[in-house]
Design a protein around this motif. Structure first.
Motif, PDB file in Angstrom:
ATOM      1  N   MET A  86       0.853  -1.148  -0.045  1.00 31.52           N
ATOM      2  CA  MET A  86       0.080  -0.089  -0.076  1.00 31.52           C
ATOM      3  C   MET A  86       0.706   1.377  -0.018  1.00 31.52           C
ATOM      4  O   MET A  86       0.107   2.402  -0.300  1.00 31.52           O
ATOM      5  CB  MET A  86      -1.033   0.004   1.259  1.00 31.52           C
ATOM      6  N   SER A  87       2.127   1.107   0.629  1.00 31.81           N
ATOM      7  CA  SER A  87       3.017   2.290   0.603  1.00 31.81           C
ATOM      8  C   SER A  87       3.184   2.895  -0.999  1.00 31.81           C
ATOM      9  O   SER A  87       3.324   4.083  -0.955  1.00 31.81           O
ATOM     10  CB  SER A  87       4.267   1.929   1.090  1.00 31.81           C
ATOM     11  N   LEU A  88       3.171   2.042  -1.887  1.00 28.01           N
ATOM     12  CA  LEU A  88       3.143   2.676  -3.427  1.00 28.01           C
ATOM     13  C   LEU A  88       1.994   3.718  -3.537  1.00 28.01           C
ATOM     14  O   LEU A  88       2.372   4.819  -3.929  1.00 28.01           O
ATOM     15  CB  LEU A  88       3.004   1.649  -4.333  1.00 28.01           C
ATOM     16  N   GLY A  89       0.903   3.554  -3.010  1.00 29.14           N
ATOM     17  CA  GLY A  89      -0.160   4.471  -3.197  1.00 29.14           C
ATOM     18  C   GLY A  89       0.039   5.767  -2.504  1.00 29.14           C
ATOM     19  O   GLY A  89      -0.011   6.953  -2.996  1.00 29.14           O
ATOM     20  N   VAL A  90       0.412   5.674  -1.360  1.00 28.26           N
ATOM     21  CA  VAL A  90       0.760   6.848  -0.269  1.00 28.26           C
ATOM     22  C   VAL A  90       2.029   7.577  -1.128  1.00 28.26           C
ATOM     23  O   VAL A  90       1.834   8.981  -0.944  1.00 28.26           O
ATOM     24  CB  VAL A  90       1.392   6.250   1.005  1.00 28.26           C
ATOM     25  N   LEU A  91       2.989   6.949  -1.767  1.00 26.03           N
ATOM     26  CA  LEU A  91       4.052   7.648  -2.188  1.00 26.03           C
ATOM     27  C   LEU A  91       3.547   8.428  -3.477  1.00 26.03           C
ATOM     28  O   LEU A  91       4.064   9.435  -3.803  1.00 26.03           O
ATOM     29  CB  LEU A  91       5.185   6.897  -2.479  1.00 26.03           C
ATOM     30  N   LEU A  92       2.905   7.611  -4.346  1.00 28.31           N
ATOM     31  CA  LEU A  92       2.640   7.881  -5.684  1.00 28.31           C
ATOM     32  C   LEU A  92       1.583   8.882  -5.799  1.00 28.31           C
ATOM     33  O   LEU A  92       1.305   9.654  -6.856  1.00 28.31           O
ATOM     34  CB  LEU A  92       2.369   6.655  -6.475  1.00 28.31           C
ATOM     35  N   VAL A  93       0.319   9.004  -5.083  1.00 28.23           N
ATOM     36  CA  VAL A  93      -0.762   9.767  -5.395  1.00 28.23           C
ATOM     37  C   VAL A  93      -0.517  11.152  -5.438  1.00 28.23           C
ATOM     38  O   VAL A  93       0.272  11.677  -4.621  1.00 28.23           O
ATOM     39  CB  VAL A  93      -1.910   9.353  -4.175  1.00 28.23           C
ATOM     40  N   ARG A  94      -1.138  12.025  -6.213  1.00 27.36           N
ATOM     41  CA  ARG A  94      -1.129  13.043  -6.447  1.00 27.36           C
ATOM     42  C   ARG A  94      -2.216  13.775  -6.967  1.00 27.36           C
ATOM     43  O   ARG A  94      -3.402  13.029  -7.398  1.00 27.36           O
ATOM     44  CB  ARG A  94      -0.184  13.516  -7.603  1.00 27.36           C
ATOM     45  N   VAL A  95      -2.596  15.160  -6.635  1.00 26.90           N
ATOM     46  CA  VAL A  95      -3.830  15.816  -6.734  1.00 26.90           C
ATOM     47  C   VAL A  95      -3.581  16.674  -7.977  1.00 26.90           C
ATOM     48  O   VAL A  95      -2.170  17.166  -8.073  1.00 26.90           O
ATOM     49  CB  VAL A  95      -4.220  16.631  -5.663  1.00 26.90           C
ATOM     50  N   PRO A  96      -4.174  17.009  -8.721  1.00 27.50           N
ATOM     51  CA  PRO A  96      -3.934  17.962 -10.035  1.00 27.50           C
ATOM     52  C   PRO A  96      -3.953  19.344  -9.481  1.00 27.50           C
ATOM     53  O   PRO A  96      -4.512  19.843  -8.568  1.00 27.50           O
ATOM     54  CB  PRO A  96      -5.108  17.685 -11.278  1.00 27.50           C
ATOM     55  N   ALA A  97      -2.996  20.000 -10.311  1.00 27.15           N
ATOM     56  CA  ALA A  97      -2.916  21.726  -9.982  1.00 27.15           C
ATOM     57  C   ALA A  97      -4.221  22.108 -10.586  1.00 27.15           C
ATOM     58  O   ALA A  97      -4.848  21.894 -11.401  1.00 27.15           O
ATOM     59  CB  ALA A  97      -1.695  22.079 -10.580  1.00 27.15           C
ATOM     60  N   ASP A  98      -4.268  23.575  -9.640  1.00 21.71           N
ATOM     61  CA  ASP A  98      -5.471  24.274 -10.132  1.00 21.71           C
ATOM     62  C   ASP A  98      -5.471  24.554 -11.526  1.00 21.71           C
ATOM     63  O   ASP A  98      -4.550  25.044 -11.985  1.00 21.71           O
ATOM     64  CB  ASP A  98      -5.551  25.606  -9.474  1.00 21.71           C
ATOM     65  N   GLY A  99      -6.537  24.364 -12.191  1.00 22.86           N
ATOM     66  CA  GLY A  99      -6.806  24.415 -13.589  1.00 22.86           C
ATOM     67  C   GLY A  99      -6.140  23.677 -14.718  1.00 22.86           C
ATOM     68  O   GLY A  99      -6.373  23.725 -15.781  1.00 22.86           O
ATOM     69  N   TRP A 100      -5.706  22.440 -14.026  1.00 27.41           N
ATOM     70  CA  TRP A 100      -5.291  21.425 -14.827  1.00 27.41           C
ATOM     71  C   TRP A 100      -6.477  20.692 -15.465  1.00 27.41           C
ATOM     72  O   TRP A 100      -7.464  20.839 -14.952  1.00 27.41           O
ATOM     73  CB  TRP A 100      -4.321  20.491 -13.972  1.00 27.41           C
ATOM     74  N   ARG A 101      -6.279  20.270 -16.744  1.00 29.44           N
ATOM     75  CA  ARG A 101      -7.481  19.595 -17.369  1.00 29.44           C
ATOM     76  C   ARG A 101      -6.490  18.598 -18.479  1.00 29.44           C
ATOM     77  O   ARG A 101      -5.424  19.105 -18.980  1.00 29.44           O
ATOM     78  CB  ARG A 101      -8.436  20.373 -17.787  1.00 29.44           C
TER      79      ARG A 101
END
Lengths: 42, 452
Positions: B196-211
């Motif tokens: 599960m640590s892969l998910g913790v390390l890898l997850v990102r949220v998109p920057a404002d305005g990203w599409r």
């Protein structure tokens, strides 16, 4: 990010992380498939 | 609010981040916590070693599912506020910690520690983990939200496929005495933590305005049901749409669980009076095939919903499901092929009902607190988990007591399932766009930013 910004493929990282989840998943599906065979042969 | 490594601000993706890195992050959590449905592997060894009854050995799983519903319902707002890395980390600590506490419980002969560890602490990991990637995936894939959540929720179905043979192999290696079970639990805790640590390390949220490249927000707002505003989790509870979808999910799941829970005895009973009755091994193969379509349906049908629309796909799940159940009733024991094919498609609709609901919620309520709204809707799952088996078992028992056999054992339950699906179909028909008076009073960009 706008449309003009190119997405870097990060091929190495992509391959690694998909294998990380794909190998155990494949193992589970393989084990399942061996059970499914019993429906037709059991 | 978590600060530092776990904080949302630390995981805002650079503009060139590849969004296809996010589904594996989600899968690393869902494939792990999906182990919950393989708990039955531990039942017999625990019963033999700790002198437990079948009811007692089921307690950790039952408490785990209750805690899943409660933590998803009550922890959803925290998950939205603190972000996916925090949520995945909490899930990792609780889920793996639950196994380690259970190992201690078995090693010391204290079964209450197993119940508390796996069911109580681990159950929190299940609930927080289940909802952790949902809103993040929807934001990364605004063009294909059904497909994105379908991948993750397919992982939850796949978790048991991995855990069941793997846990069995470990029990074979370490033994089924207290030392062997404790070691098996401990290894599960450590391996799942690493996985599960892969998910913790890898997850990102998109920057404002990203599409996504080539995609414009207007494209997602072309459907009649698709929200142009954002609704908070608390406000969503006051809308009829939330409760209509609650009924849709609850009855769709009830109808599927009814078959899933009794699949092996059901197919054997159904064809018991024919010239070619099924063997136990064949029934096990049938159950495995159901698991496969349950899992594949989550991805295939949920992805299809991106094309045909959420309301239409639920028409298929509910209306098509009712017709398939009717086909099983009418064909009776005359055709194994009809029975098996109908059951497989029903189970694919069952899994798809779980996988498509986050995208339906996003369509109606926007992305602002969709994860928290999803968490609260999962109480429908908990309810269905009690309703489905209760209906099928109670009716089958009463029919057996009345001296019936073969398909007649299940005819009444199948008609009940058809009725539930028709009610669910009607509820789906009543779904309309959310009244704009429920929308939050800020611009779309602020809503998107509020979740980063």
């Amino acid at each position: 990010m706008n449309d003009s910004v190119r997405t870097r493929p990060r091929a190495g990282l992509l391959t690694f992380v998909w294998l990380w989840v794909g190998i155990p998943f494949g193992y589970g599906v393989y084990q399942l498939a061996t059970q499914v065979v019993q429906l037709f042969t059991g | 609010m978590a600060e530092g490594f776990l904080s949302r601000s630390r995981i805002v993706a650079p503009n060139d981040w590849n969004r296809w890195l996010i589904p594996p992050a989600a899968l690393s959590v869902h494939l792990a916590i999906g182990q919950a449905y393989a708990w039955s592997v531990f039942k017999s060894p625990l019963e033999g070693t700790l002198n437990l009854s079948g009811t007692q050995s089921a307690l950790p799983f039952q408490l785990g599912i209750v805690m899943l519903g409660l933590s998803a319902a009550f922890g959803g707002t925290l998950v939205e506020r603190n972000g996916p890395r925090w949520a995945m980390f909490v899930s990792l600590v609780c889920f793996s910690g639950g196994f380690l506490i259970s190992a201690l419980g078995v090693a010391t002969g204290q079964y209450w520690l197993v119940v508390l560890g796996y069911g109580g602490v681990g159950g929190i990991g299940l609930g927080i983990g289940y909802i952790s990637p949902v809103s993040t995936l929807i934001k990364w894939f605004p063009d294909r939200p059904g497909m994105a959540t379908g991948i993750a929720i397919m992982g939850f179905g796949g978790g048991a496929l991995i855990a069941s043979p793997w846990s069995n192999q470990m029990l074979d290696s370490f033994g089924t005495d207290s030392s062997g079970i404790a070691t098996t639990f401990a290894v599960h805790g450590v391996v799942y933590a690493i996985f599960m640590s892969l998910g913790v390390l890898l997850v990102r949220v998109p920057a404002d305005g990203w599409r996504p490249k080539g995609w414009r927000p207007e494209q997602a707002k072309s459907g009649k049901l698709i929200a142009t505003g954002h609704v908070s989790a608390n406000t969503a509870l006051r809308t009829p749409q939330f409760w209509l979808l609650w009924i849709v999910l609850c009855f769709n799941v009830t109808a599927g669980i009814g078959i899933l829970e009794k699949a092996a005895p059901m197919i054997v009973d159904f064809f018991a009076n024919t010239e070619a009755p099924l063997t136990v091994a064949s029934a096990a193969g049938f159950v495995a095939l159901l698991s496969l379509t349950n899992m594949l349906g989550r991805f295939v049908w949920s992805s299809t919903s991106d094309i045909v629309g959420r309301k239409n796909i639920y028409r298929l799940y509910l209306g098509g499901g009712a017709l398939l159940y009717l086909g099983i009733v009418l064909s009776g024991d005359s055709s194994k092929v009809v029975f098996i094919l109908a059951a497989l498609v029903i189970l694919s609709f069952y899994g798809a009902g779980f996988a498509t609901i986050p995208a339906y919620l996003r369509d109606l309520f926007g992305t602002y607190q969709v994860g928290a709204i999803h968490g609260r809707l999962l109480t429908a799952w908990s309810t269905a988990g009690i309703l489905g088996p209760l209906i099928v078992n109670a009716v089958a028992d009463s029919q057996a007591a009345a001296g019936k056999s073969g398909p007649a054992l299940y005819t009444v339950s199948l008609y009940i399932m058809i009725g539930l699906l028709v009610v669910g179909f009607a509820a789906n028909e009543f779904v309309r766009p959310v009244n704009p008076k429920h929308h939050e009073r800020f611009a779309d960009s602020e809503a998107e930013g509020a979740n980063r």
